[in-house]
Design an enzyme around this catalytic site. Structure first.
Site, PDB file in Angstrom:
ATOM      1  N   THR A  38       0.819  -1.215   0.000  1.00 54.01           N
ATOM      2  CA  THR A  38       0.000   0.000   0.000  1.00 54.01           C
ATOM      3  C   THR A  38       0.850   1.261   0.000  1.00 54.01           C
ATOM      4  O   THR A  38       0.523   2.239  -0.667  1.00 54.01           O
ATOM      5  CB  THR A  38      -0.926   0.003   1.239  1.00 54.01           C
ATOM      6  OG1 THR A  38      -1.883  -1.036   1.075  1.00 54.01           O
ATOM      7  CG2 THR A  38      -1.652   1.315   1.410  1.00 54.01           C
TER       8      THR A  38
ATOM      9  N   SER B 234       1.461  -7.548  -1.090  1.00 55.56           N
ATOM     10  CA  SER B 234       2.217  -8.571  -0.347  1.00 55.56           C
ATOM     11  C   SER B 234       1.446  -9.881  -0.178  1.00 55.56           C
ATOM     12  O   SER B 234       2.032 -10.891   0.190  1.00 55.56           O
ATOM     13  CB  SER B 234       2.683  -8.032   1.007  1.00 55.56           C
ATOM     14  OG  SER B 234       1.623  -7.972   1.926  1.00 55.56           O
TER      15      SER B 234
ATOM     16  N   THR C  95       1.547  -4.651   4.218  1.00 58.16           N
ATOM     17  CA  THR C  95       1.413  -5.056   5.629  1.00 58.16           C
ATOM     18  C   THR C  95       0.854  -6.467   5.810  1.00 58.16           C
ATOM     19  O   THR C  95       1.098  -7.097   6.830  1.00 58.16           O
ATOM     20  CB  THR C  95       0.495  -4.072   6.391  1.00 58.16           C
ATOM     21  OG1 THR C  95      -0.772  -4.025   5.743  1.00 58.16           O
ATOM     22  CG2 THR C  95       1.112  -2.695   6.456  1.00 58.16           C
ATOM     23  N   ASP C  96       0.108  -6.946   4.813  1.00 60.29           N
ATOM     24  CA  ASP C  96      -0.604  -8.207   5.037  1.00 60.29           C
ATOM     25  C   ASP C  96       0.327  -9.389   5.326  1.00 60.29           C
ATOM     26  O   ASP C  96      -0.010 -10.258   6.124  1.00 60.29           O
ATOM     27  CB  ASP C  96      -1.525  -8.540   3.857  1.00 60.29           C
ATOM     28  CG  ASP C  96      -2.792  -7.700   3.886  1.00 60.29           C
ATOM     29  OD1 ASP C  96      -3.102  -7.142   4.965  1.00 60.29           O
ATOM     30  OD2 ASP C  96      -3.466  -7.599   2.849  1.00 60.29           O
TER      31      ASP C  96
HETATM   32  N1  GLU Z   1      -2.799  -6.356   0.729  1.00 58.67           N
HETATM   33  C1  GLU Z   1      -1.893  -5.274   0.539  1.00 58.67           C
HETATM   34  C2  GLU Z   1      -0.488  -5.657   0.910  1.00 58.67           C
HETATM   35  O1  GLU Z   1      -0.264  -6.312   1.900  1.00 58.67           O
HETATM   36  C3  GLU Z   1      -2.361  -4.053   1.201  1.00 58.67           C
HETATM   37  C4  GLU Z   1      -2.047  -3.995   2.660  1.00 58.67           C
HETATM   38  C5  GLU Z   1      -0.938  -3.005   2.936  1.00 58.67           C
HETATM   39  O2  GLU Z   1       0.067  -2.882   2.270  1.00 58.67           O
HETATM   40  O3  GLU Z   1      -1.138  -2.319   3.913  1.00 58.67           O
HETATM   41  O4  GLU Z   1       0.402  -5.329   0.176  1.00 58.67           O
END
Ligand code: GLU
Length: 176
Positions: free
Chosen positions: A12, A54, A85-86
């Site tokens: 993100t 991710s 973050t995932d």
């Molecule tokens: N699903 C995405 C990822 O993990 C968005 C979550 C994020 O980056 O905060 O890349």
């Protein structure tokens, strides 16, 4: 001045607005342009390894990131990896075992909102990650929302809150 390698993987933090919605597309150099204060802390070189959500990262990518660090280990004082973050906690755990005994900080960070959003958490997290990469302990850590969490102890516990990560059964190493 410390020499830090920034490894971009997507997430993100690096997402831009596309016809299909938010997609990781910003490069590490573009992310750094949003945090000019980092250039006063250290010299940064960038390696754009991936540009992925991710949730699409897995063991082959963990090996790729670990290999990139190992191949350049002697040239830098620390490493900052921008990441979605995932699955950041899984990458942090994997890197903890793939690059053991690192005397240099290997820091993962990301954000809940893209770096160009109003009120984004990206700038704080990225700046803190570079501060920790310059001055922190060796080993793999996640720096996120004012916490430094050991790579083997991090878990994503909130999907939307800026306070996305917790340290499980172990204290946070530092509050920034
Ligand atoms: N699903 C995405 C990822 O993990 C968005 C979550 C994020 O980056 O905060 O890349």
């Amino acid at each position: 001045m410390k020499q830090i390698l920034m490894i971009g993987t997507g997430g993100t933090i690096a997402s831009g607005k596309t016809a299909e919605g938010l997609m990781p597309e910003l490069t590490s150099e573009q992310l750094l342009a949003f945090v000019p204060a980092v250039s006063a802390l250290c010299r940064v070189e960038c390696l754009q390894l991936l540009s992925l959500d991710s949730t699409n990262l897995g063991p082959a990518h963990w090996l790729q990131i670990a290999g990139a660090i190992r191949a350049r280990y002697d040239r830098y004082d620390g490493f900052v990896i921008s990441h979605g973050t995932d699955t950041m906690a899984y990458t942090a755990a994997a890197l903890s075992y793939l690059v053991q005994g690192s005397a240099k900080p290997i820091v993962l960070t990301g954000a809940q909102k893209p770096i160009w959003f109003d009120g984004t958490d990206s700038k704080r997290n990225l700046t803190d990650a570079f501060l920790y990469a310059c001055r922190g302990c060796g080993g793999v850590q996640i720096v996120f929302n004012g916490k430094v969490i050991l790579g083997t102890r991090a878990r994503k516990t909130f999907s939307k809150s800026f306070q996305a990560f917790s340290s499980v059964n172990y204290p946070c190493l530092l509050y920034t």
